[in-house]
Design an enzyme around this catalytic site. Structure first.
Site, PDB file in Angstrom:
ATOM      1  N   ARG A  27       7.230  -7.630   9.270  1.00  0.00           N
ATOM      2  CA  ARG A  27       5.944  -7.530   8.582  1.00  0.00           C
ATOM      3  C   ARG A  27       4.955  -6.795   9.467  1.00  0.00           C
ATOM      4  NH1 ARG A  27       1.206  -9.403   9.024  1.00  0.00           N
ATOM      5  NH2 ARG A  27       1.745 -10.834  10.706  1.00  0.00           N
ATOM      6  N   VAL A  28       4.168  -5.936   8.832  1.00  0.00           N
ATOM      7  CA  VAL A  28       2.991  -5.347   9.458  1.00  0.00           C
ATOM      8  C   VAL A  28       1.815  -5.613   8.523  1.00  0.00           C
ATOM      9  CG1 VAL A  28       4.177  -3.585  10.820  1.00  0.00           C
ATOM     10  CG2 VAL A  28       3.493  -3.059   8.477  1.00  0.00           C
ATOM     11  N   SER A  29       0.614  -5.513   9.057  1.00  0.00           N
ATOM     12  CA  SER A  29      -0.566  -5.916   8.289  1.00  0.00           C
ATOM     13  C   SER A  29      -1.116  -4.847   7.363  1.00  0.00           C
ATOM     14  CB  SER A  29      -1.677  -6.361   9.239  1.00  0.00           C
ATOM     15  OG  SER A  29      -1.254  -7.475   9.981  1.00  0.00           O
ATOM     16  N   THR A  30      -0.959  -3.587   7.721  1.00  0.00           N
ATOM     17  CA  THR A  30      -1.576  -2.528   6.914  1.00  0.00           C
ATOM     18  C   THR A  30      -0.556  -1.463   6.531  1.00  0.00           C
ATOM     19  OG1 THR A  30      -2.218  -1.244   8.859  1.00  0.00           O
ATOM     20  CG2 THR A  30      -3.823  -2.860   8.041  1.00  0.00           C
TER      21      THR A  30
ATOM     22  N   GLN B 159       0.702   1.120   9.153  1.00  0.00           N
ATOM     23  CA  GLN B 159       1.516   0.680  10.284  1.00  0.00           C
ATOM     24  C   GLN B 159       2.993   0.869   9.958  1.00  0.00           C
ATOM     25  OE1 GLN B 159      -0.215  -3.296  10.627  1.00  0.00           O
ATOM     26  NE2 GLN B 159      -0.943  -2.749  12.657  1.00  0.00           N
TER      27      GLN B 159
END
Length: 186
Positions: free
Chosen positions: A8-11, A14
């Site tokens: 998982r990445v936040s944006t 990314q």
């Protein structure tokens, strides 16, 4: 027994490649990934899918604990749900697993650190915004939705569901844009 990786990445800007490569290198047969905030479990469909299909003996693998989430309670609840299904959670960096009792203690502490780190990030962000506003340099965040397109589709009789699909957002966001516009025209 399967090793299931979660990245998982936040944006959206990314990159997930490093996490996915690491999970593949660790022998994860299945890897699910998403680009969404770890602040809560809302909107994390891939994680929900993994949790739904975990079987006894399966192992959920993440590169770092903050990939599971940034809220200690959420992380501990996720671990508990995995264990209720007879599965284990393994964090690669630092290497910790729920297979042993000590792993639970370490993961609890790491979860608390991730939550604290999130609070520090938000505080630094707020401080930066206050300073930028004082310097006259802050214009607000970049709008992610084309409000004019939403309003135009709405005015031509399209429903919120169709507009949301076309624009690539939730219906709730469509309703907010329409409501904001109604307040401006009143």
């Amino acid at each position: 027994m399967a090793r299931i990786g979660y990245a998982r990445v936040s944006t959206l800007d990314q990159d997930l490649d490093m996490q996915v490569d690491r999970l593949k290198g660790e022998g994860c047969a299945i890897i699910r990934s998403e680009k969404v905030s770890g602040a809560s479990r809302d909107g994390r469909a891939e994680l929900a899918t993994i949790l739904q299909f975990l079987r006894p003996g399966d192992e959920l693998v993440v590169t770092r604990l903050d990939r599971l989430g940034r809220d200690t309670r959420d992380v501990l609840n996720l671990i508990h749900e995995c264990e209720q299904r007879g599965a284990f959670v393994t964090v690669l960096d630092p290497h910790v697993s729920t297979r042993g009792e000590m792993g639970h203690v370490v993961l609890t502490v790491l979860g608390m650190v991730a939550q604290m780190e999130r609070r520090f990030i938000k505080e630094r962000q707020r401080e930066g915004i206050v300073k930028a506003k004082a310097d006259g340099a802050y214009k607000g965040g970049k709008r992610r939705l084309d409000r004019d397109a939403i309003l135009q589709l709405h005015q031509t009789g399209h429903g919120a569901s169709m507009i949301a699909r076309k624009v690539g957002c939730s219906r709730m966001q469509i309703y907010r844009v329409i409501k904001e516009n109604q307040h401006k025209t009143e």
